[in-house]
Design an enzyme around this catalytic site. Structure first.
Site, PDB file in Angstrom:
ATOM      1  N   LYS A  45       7.524  42.715  32.831  1.00  0.00           N
ATOM      2  CA  LYS A  45       8.550  43.415  32.046  1.00  0.00           C
ATOM      3  C   LYS A  45       9.055  42.563  30.889  1.00  0.00           C
ATOM      4  CE  LYS A  45      10.773  45.068  36.106  1.00  0.00           C
ATOM      5  NZ  LYS A  45      12.033  45.577  36.687  1.00  0.00           N
ATOM      6  N   LYS A  47      11.007  40.337  30.915  1.00  0.00           N
ATOM      7  CA  LYS A  47      12.465  40.141  31.041  1.00  0.00           C
ATOM      8  C   LYS A  47      12.707  38.749  31.610  1.00  0.00           C
ATOM      9  CE  LYS A  47      14.420  44.753  32.101  1.00  0.00           C
ATOM     10  NZ  LYS A  47      15.177  45.521  33.101  1.00  0.00           N
TER      11      LYS A  47
END
Ligand code: C2G
Length: 134
Positions: A45, A47
């Site tokens: 992701k 992230k």
């Protein structure tokens, strides 16, 4: 016992997440949260979490709506999770609407409206610009 599952990063936990967890729990009696690991977040992701998996796990376990926290290590584990934990309902916020419809072979699939005005991105942006305007 009706069992519900949901997935997420839950980093910089905020009331939008709590709203989701509260409504997810209301759909059954037992809520499993599959929490994205640091590696999954970074590799899949892109992230970078502020809080580590263990810190995010302890935050989630303190929430009254959450009954069990398990690691989310890949995109493919949902079907086996649903079978292993005998899940009746899979829940995600509607930013994921349609993305997990194939799971309806195994359980009910529910997309709940996101809490519109808050996001971790927004929080980080406002903190970066000298704090939240009170
Ligand atoms: N959410 C919400 N309202 C917000 C922000 C988030 O309802 N204002 C919901 C999201 O829709 C999601 C859950 O809270 O259902 C967790 O959000 P994230 O931590 O951003 O989850 P995400 O990174 O989308 O990961 O395999 C699925 C993924 O792990 C989902």
């Amino acid at each position: 016992m009706k069992k519900v599952i949901t997935y997420g990063t839950f980093d910089l936990l905020h009331y939008g997440h709590i709203n989701l967890l509260k409504r997810a729990k209301a759909l059954g009696d037992y809520l499993v949260v599959a929490l994205s690991t640091d590696e999954f977040n970074w590799n899949e992701k892109q992230k970078k979490c502020y809080f580590s998996y263990e810190e995010r796990k302890s935050l989630l376990e303190a929430i009254r709506y959450v009954d069990l926290v398990i690691p989310e290590e890949n995109w493919e584990q949902k079907k086996s999770d649903i079978k292993e934990f005998r899940i009746d309902t899979f829940v995600m916020g509607d930013d994921w609407k349609g993305k997990f419809d194939e799971l309806s072979e195994l359980c009910e699939v529910v997309y709940l409206p996101r809490t519109p005005e808050i996001s971790t991105t927004q929080i980080k942006k406002e903190l970066g610009s000298g704090g939240l305007a009170k």
